[in-house]
Enzyme design. Structure first.
Site, PDB file in Angstrom:
ATOM      1  N   HIS A  58      -9.542   8.782  40.719  1.00 50.68           N
ATOM      2  CA  HIS A  58      -8.408   9.494  40.134  1.00 50.68           C
ATOM      3  C   HIS A  58      -8.716   9.840  38.687  1.00 50.68           C
ATOM      4  O   HIS A  58      -9.209   8.999  37.928  1.00 50.68           O
ATOM      5  CB  HIS A  58      -7.139   8.642  40.192  1.00 50.68           C
ATOM      6  CG  HIS A  58      -6.009   9.215  39.384  1.00 50.68           C
ATOM      7  ND1 HIS A  58      -5.519   8.604  38.250  1.00 50.68           N
ATOM      8  CD2 HIS A  58      -5.292  10.360  39.545  1.00 50.68           C
ATOM      9  CE1 HIS A  58      -4.535   9.347  37.748  1.00 50.68           C
ATOM     10  NE2 HIS A  58      -4.393  10.406  38.511  1.00 50.68           N
ATOM     11  N   SER A  59      -8.466  11.085  38.296  1.00 51.68           N
ATOM     12  CA  SER A  59      -8.559  11.533  36.915  1.00 51.68           C
ATOM     13  C   SER A  59      -9.942  11.250  36.341  1.00 51.68           C
ATOM     14  O   SER A  59     -10.934  11.761  36.852  1.00 51.68           O
ATOM     15  CB  SER A  59      -7.453  10.858  36.097  1.00 51.68           C
ATOM     16  OG  SER A  59      -7.315  11.456  34.822  1.00 51.68           O
TER      17      SER A  59
END
Length: 294
Positions: free
Chosen positions: A104-105
């Site tokens: 994520h991210s």
């Protein structure tokens, strides 16, 4: 969940002499998978998604300086290069020759760079609202960031972070500073805080906020992506981060097998109760979990 599946079991590893903390999910005999969190977050970011992927042998890490993992030594910068090195060292310790990535991210950006650097080691990657990109930085910007990174490190000091009366107040502050709901923020804060005199404060190493030196140029990123032989799925949160989204089309040109799916939702789309089921459905389909079950 399978009878022998783990449900966020605590684990610790020694990587280059440092403690690296993790949470273990799913089937120990399942497909080896690293779950890599975002900037300033921690392994708890997968607490709602991981239970929906019980067939995987999922190791959700705390990067150095995040969560329960130790901070990097004085004078050492936080950089995707050293984060990738930590992941590969842990893969060696676990005996994982090939493995999946779920990020994520910042973790998704690291996943995409790792898959390009070690393509023969990666089976598949699911990237949640993040991908390796320049963020619009020019060469001049990068030179300035290198200087700033050194200056920040030379003047680093042990300034005490803000103290909050309790974790609920910390989580509320996160909701004010980001697009996270309280239900998402409180999950991250539970692992990201420590008790101090007068209340609680952040565990995160404040040096993580320093400028990152030696960032890649767009040409370097394009060359990297051309080596990415493992299929990758990028889930773009339409109300999420914008810093990388302007470069998705170019990434698709250079990556041999990149699928892009756009879905409504905020940046922590995998942690928000209203959106996690859809993220899980895309992830399960891409990893072939439902087909394997049949």
């Amino acid at each position: 969940m399978r009878p022998h599946a783990r449900a966020g079991e605590a684990a610790e590893f020694r990587i280059f002499g440092r403690r690296m903390a993790a949470k273990l999910w799913g089937d120990p005999e399942g497909a080896p998978t690293f779950a890599l969190h975002g900037w300033l977050d921690n392994a708890n970011t997968f607490d709602r998604l991981a239970p929906l992927l019980p067939e995987l042998n999922l190791v959700a890490l705390d990067f150095a300086g995040h969560g329960l993992s130790e901070h990097r030594p004085p004078g050492v910068h936080y950089h995707s290069f050293t984060d990738m090195q930590d992941v590969m060292a842990l893969a060696k310790e676990l005996g994982w020759d090939r493995f999946n990535l779920l990020g994520h991210s910042m973790g998704a950006s690291i996943c995409s760079e790792l898959a390009a650097t070690f393509p023969e080691r990666i089976e598949r990657s699911v990237l949640i609202d993040g991908f390796i990109a320049t963020g619009g930085m020019t060469l001049e910007d990068r030179i300035g960031q290198n200087r700033e990174a050194i200056e920040k490190m030379l003047n680093a000091h042990d300034k005490a972070p803000r103290v909050y009366p309790d974790v609920k107040t910390m989580a509320q502050r996160v909701t004010e500073a980001t697009d996270q709901t309280f239900d998402a923020a409180i999950v991250l804060v539970q692992r990201g805080h420590k008790k101090v005199e007068g209340g609680v404060t952040w565990r995160t190493d404040p040096r993580i906020r320093f400028s990152t030196p030696l960032r890649h140029t767009r040409d370097t990123i394009n060359l990297l992506l051309e080596d990415s032989s493992a299929p990758a799925l990028l889930l773009v949160a339409e109300q999420g981060d914008k810093w990388y989204q302007g470069e998705i089309a170019e990434a698709q040109v250079h990556h041999p097998d990149l699928t892009v799916r756009r879905m409504p939702g905020p940046h922590h789309i995998h942690l928000e109760p209203a959106f996690v089921a859809e993220v899980a459905a895309h992830t399960r389909d891409f990893f072939g979990l439902d087909r394997a079950a049949r």
